[in-house]
Write a protein that holds these residues in place. Structure first.
Motif, PDB file in Angstrom:
ATOM      1  N   ARG A   1      10.930  -9.155  22.085  1.00 31.58           N
ATOM      2  CA  ARG A   1      10.619  -9.177  23.508  1.00 31.58           C
ATOM      3  C   ARG A   1       9.932 -10.479  23.920  1.00 31.58           C
ATOM      4  O   ARG A   1       9.081 -10.493  24.789  1.00 31.58           O
ATOM      5  N   ASN A   2      10.356 -11.597  23.321  1.00 29.25           N
ATOM      6  CA  ASN A   2       9.800 -12.907  23.660  1.00 29.25           C
ATOM      7  C   ASN A   2      10.928 -13.780  24.204  1.00 29.25           C
ATOM      8  O   ASN A   2      12.032 -13.295  24.460  1.00 29.25           O
ATOM      9  N   ASP A   3      10.663 -15.081  24.385  1.00 28.13           N
ATOM     10  CA  ASP A   3      11.668 -15.992  24.934  1.00 28.13           C
ATOM     11  C   ASP A   3      12.938 -16.011  24.082  1.00 28.13           C
ATOM     12  O   ASP A   3      14.052 -15.993  24.616  1.00 28.13           O
ATOM     13  N   ARG A   4      12.788 -16.028  22.765  1.00 35.67           N
ATOM     14  CA  ARG A   4      13.965 -16.023  21.885  1.00 35.67           C
ATOM     15  C   ARG A   4      14.769 -14.742  22.044  1.00 35.67           C
ATOM     16  O   ARG A   4      15.996 -14.756  21.984  1.00 35.67           O
ATOM     17  N   TYR A   5      14.069 -13.617  22.220  1.00 35.43           N
ATOM     18  CA  TYR A   5      14.746 -12.340  22.460  1.00 35.43           C
ATOM     19  C   TYR A   5      15.627 -12.462  23.706  1.00 35.43           C
ATOM     20  O   TYR A   5      16.799 -12.074  23.698  1.00 35.43           O
ATOM     21  N   CYS A   6      15.051 -12.987  24.791  1.00 40.80           N
ATOM     22  CA  CYS A   6      15.816 -13.130  26.035  1.00 40.80           C
ATOM     23  C   CYS A   6      17.023 -14.032  25.839  1.00 40.80           C
ATOM     24  O   CYS A   6      18.135 -13.679  26.247  1.00 40.80           O
ATOM     25  N   GLU A   7      16.821 -15.181  25.231  1.00 39.54           N
ATOM     26  CA  GLU A   7      17.918 -16.128  25.065  1.00 39.54           C
ATOM     27  C   GLU A   7      19.051 -15.552  24.222  1.00 39.54           C
ATOM     28  O   GLU A   7      20.221 -15.647  24.583  1.00 39.54           O
ATOM     29  N   SER A   8      18.720 -14.912  23.122  1.00 31.55           N
ATOM     30  CA  SER A   8      19.775 -14.375  22.256  1.00 31.55           C
ATOM     31  C   SER A   8      20.432 -13.139  22.866  1.00 31.55           C
ATOM     32  O   SER A   8      21.658 -12.987  22.783  1.00 31.55           O
ATOM     33  N   THR A   9      19.665 -12.277  23.506  1.00 33.15           N
ATOM     34  CA  THR A   9      20.241 -11.065  24.088  1.00 33.15           C
ATOM     35  C   THR A   9      21.112 -11.402  25.290  1.00 33.15           C
ATOM     36  O   THR A   9      22.210 -10.851  25.442  1.00 33.15           O
ATOM     37  N   MET A  10      20.653 -12.318  26.128  1.00 37.79           N
ATOM     38  CA  MET A  10      21.456 -12.727  27.286  1.00 37.79           C
ATOM     39  C   MET A  10      22.773 -13.357  26.822  1.00 37.79           C
ATOM     40  O   MET A  10      23.836 -13.061  27.380  1.00 37.79           O
ATOM     41  N   ARG A  11      22.728 -14.167  25.789  1.00 38.88           N
ATOM     42  CA  ARG A  11      23.935 -14.813  25.254  1.00 38.88           C
ATOM     43  C   ARG A  11      24.868 -13.765  24.643  1.00 38.88           C
ATOM     44  O   ARG A  11      26.068 -13.745  24.910  1.00 38.88           O
ATOM     45  N   ARG A  12      24.303 -12.860  23.842  1.00 34.29           N
ATOM     46  CA  ARG A  12      25.095 -11.837  23.165  1.00 34.29           C
ATOM     47  C   ARG A  12      25.777 -10.894  24.161  1.00 34.29           C
ATOM     48  O   ARG A  12      26.871 -10.396  23.916  1.00 34.29           O
ATOM     49  N   ARG A  13      25.131 -10.674  25.310  1.00 29.80           N
ATOM     50  CA  ARG A  13      25.690  -9.770  26.323  1.00 29.80           C
ATOM     51  C   ARG A  13      26.525 -10.508  27.371  1.00 29.80           C
ATOM     52  O   ARG A  13      26.864  -9.944  28.404  1.00 29.80           O
ATOM     53  N   HIS A  14      26.831 -11.763  27.103  1.00 32.10           N
ATOM     54  CA  HIS A  14      27.702 -12.572  27.959  1.00 32.10           C
ATOM     55  C   HIS A  14      27.157 -12.706  29.386  1.00 32.10           C
ATOM     56  O   HIS A  14      27.906 -12.604  30.363  1.00 32.10           O
ATOM     57  N   LEU A  15      25.850 -12.960  29.499  1.00 31.18           N
ATOM     58  CA  LEU A  15      25.204 -13.145  30.796  1.00 31.18           C
ATOM     59  C   LEU A  15      24.807 -14.602  31.012  1.00 31.18           C
ATOM     60  O   LEU A  15      23.922 -14.894  31.806  1.00 31.18           O
ATOM     61  N   THR A  16      25.476 -15.513  30.301  1.00 32.06           N
ATOM     62  CA  THR A  16      25.077 -16.919  30.333  1.00 32.06           C
ATOM     63  C   THR A  16      26.215 -17.869  30.733  1.00 32.06           C
ATOM     64  O   THR A  16      26.130 -19.057  30.469  1.00 32.06           O
ATOM     65  N   SER A  17      27.255 -17.388  31.340  1.00 34.91           N
ATOM     66  CA  SER A  17      28.341 -18.268  31.792  1.00 34.91           C
ATOM     67  C   SER A  17      28.770 -17.879  33.193  1.00 34.91           C
ATOM     68  O   SER A  17      29.708 -17.102  33.347  1.00 34.91           O
ATOM     69  N   PRO A  18      28.104 -18.310  34.229  1.00 33.35           N
ATOM     70  CA  PRO A  18      26.958 -19.219  34.269  1.00 33.35           C
ATOM     71  C   PRO A  18      25.667 -18.483  33.903  1.00 33.35           C
ATOM     72  O   PRO A  18      25.648 -17.259  33.792  1.00 33.35           O
ATOM     73  N   CYS A  19      24.592 -19.244  33.759  1.00 31.07           N
ATOM     74  CA  CYS A  19      23.291 -18.666  33.416  1.00 31.07           C
ATOM     75  C   CYS A  19      22.839 -17.741  34.542  1.00 31.07           C
ATOM     76  O   CYS A  19      22.764 -18.150  35.695  1.00 31.07           O
ATOM     77  N   LYS A  20      22.537 -16.507  34.217  1.00 31.36           N
ATOM     78  CA  LYS A  20      22.026 -15.563  35.214  1.00 31.36           C
ATOM     79  C   LYS A  20      20.553 -15.880  35.469  1.00 31.36           C
ATOM     80  O   LYS A  20      19.796 -16.106  34.529  1.00 31.36           O
ATOM     81  N   ASP A  21      20.146 -15.923  36.754  1.00 34.09           N
ATOM     82  CA  ASP A  21      18.778 -16.299  37.117  1.00 34.09           C
ATOM     83  C   ASP A  21      17.728 -15.354  36.543  1.00 34.09           C
ATOM     84  O   ASP A  21      16.708 -15.789  36.026  1.00 34.09           O
ATOM     85  N   ILE A  22      17.980 -14.062  36.655  1.00 28.86           N
ATOM     86  CA  ILE A  22      16.993 -13.074  36.224  1.00 28.86           C
ATOM     87  C   ILE A  22      17.727 -11.817  35.778  1.00 28.86           C
ATOM     88  O   ILE A  22      18.744 -11.446  36.362  1.00 28.86           O
ATOM     89  N   ASN A  23      17.223 -11.192  34.735  1.00 26.44           N
ATOM     90  CA  ASN A  23      17.790  -9.942  34.241  1.00 26.44           C
ATOM     91  C   ASN A  23      16.684  -9.133  33.598  1.00 26.44           C
ATOM     92  O   ASN A  23      15.844  -9.676  32.886  1.00 26.44           O
ATOM     93  N   THR A  24      16.695  -7.843  33.858  1.00 27.11           N
ATOM     94  CA  THR A  24      15.694  -6.947  33.286  1.00 27.11           C
ATOM     95  C   THR A  24      16.352  -6.011  32.288  1.00 27.11           C
ATOM     96  O   THR A  24      17.398  -5.424  32.587  1.00 27.11           O
ATOM     97  N   PHE A  25      15.742  -5.887  31.116  1.00 26.41           N
ATOM     98  CA  PHE A  25      16.191  -4.937  30.104  1.00 26.41           C
ATOM     99  C   PHE A  25      15.221  -3.767  30.066  1.00 26.41           C
ATOM    100  O   PHE A  25      14.008  -3.966  29.981  1.00 26.41           O
ATOM    101  N   VAL A  26      15.779  -2.561  30.123  1.00 26.32           N
ATOM    102  CA  VAL A  26      14.995  -1.334  30.065  1.00 26.32           C
ATOM    103  C   VAL A  26      15.048  -0.829  28.632  1.00 26.32           C
ATOM    104  O   VAL A  26      16.108  -0.789  28.012  1.00 26.32           O
ATOM    105  N   HIS A  27      13.888  -0.419  28.122  1.00 30.20           N
ATOM    106  CA  HIS A  27      13.797   0.038  26.735  1.00 30.20           C
ATOM    107  C   HIS A  27      13.415   1.518  26.693  1.00 30.20           C
ATOM    108  O   HIS A  27      12.738   2.009  27.587  1.00 30.20           O
TER     109      HIS A  27
END
Length: 134
Positions: free
Chosen positions: A45-71
């Motif tokens: 749940r840190n910056d690396r978590y966001c970067e890898s999860t956003m990339r893995r979920r295909h939310l980075t082409s283009p870069c999404k401004d903001i996204n919330t993950f519910v746990h």
């Protein structure tokens, strides 16, 4: 014997036809919500978590401004659409009556092109969801 089997199949098929298709798992919008916003047991749940999860979920082409993950538990999310864990919030929206652990990923920098860099914010809050057919 064949007659009983035929009668059983007829009753079974009628039962399937009368069962409403309201299961959340069969709803493509619900599956899309889970793919973009749900992570049961996040690691870090840190910056690396966001970067890898956003990339893995295909939310980075283009870069999404903001996204919330519910746990947490998926059942608690679907329960928001009923009285078990939700209350009306206007229109088809409902707000959870109990808080959820969330991680909000905000894009750092101004470019919408990869590589995308995110800042993670951890928290706990009630969430609002749109509900269809219960």
């Amino acid at each position: 014997m064949v007659m009983r089997l035929g009668l059983f199949l007829l009753v079974f098929m009628l039962g399937l036809g009368l069962t409403p298709p309201t299961l959340a798992q069969d709803n493509p919008r619900y599956r899309d919500f889970l793919a973009k916003h749900y992570d049961a047991t996040p690691q870090g749940r840190n910056d690396r978590y966001c970067e890898s999860t956003m990339r893995r979920r295909h939310l980075t082409s283009p870069c999404k401004d903001i996204n919330t993950f519910v746990h947490g538990n998926r059942h608690h999310i679907t329960a928001i659409c009923g009285d078990e864990n939700g209350s009306p919030y206007g229109g088809n929206l409902r707000i959870s009556t109990s808080p959820f652990q969330v991680t909000t990923c905000k894009l750092r920098g101004g470019s919408p092109r990869p590589p995308c860099r995110y800042r993670a914010t951890r928290g706990s809050r009630n969430i609002v969801v749109g509900c269809e057919n219960g």
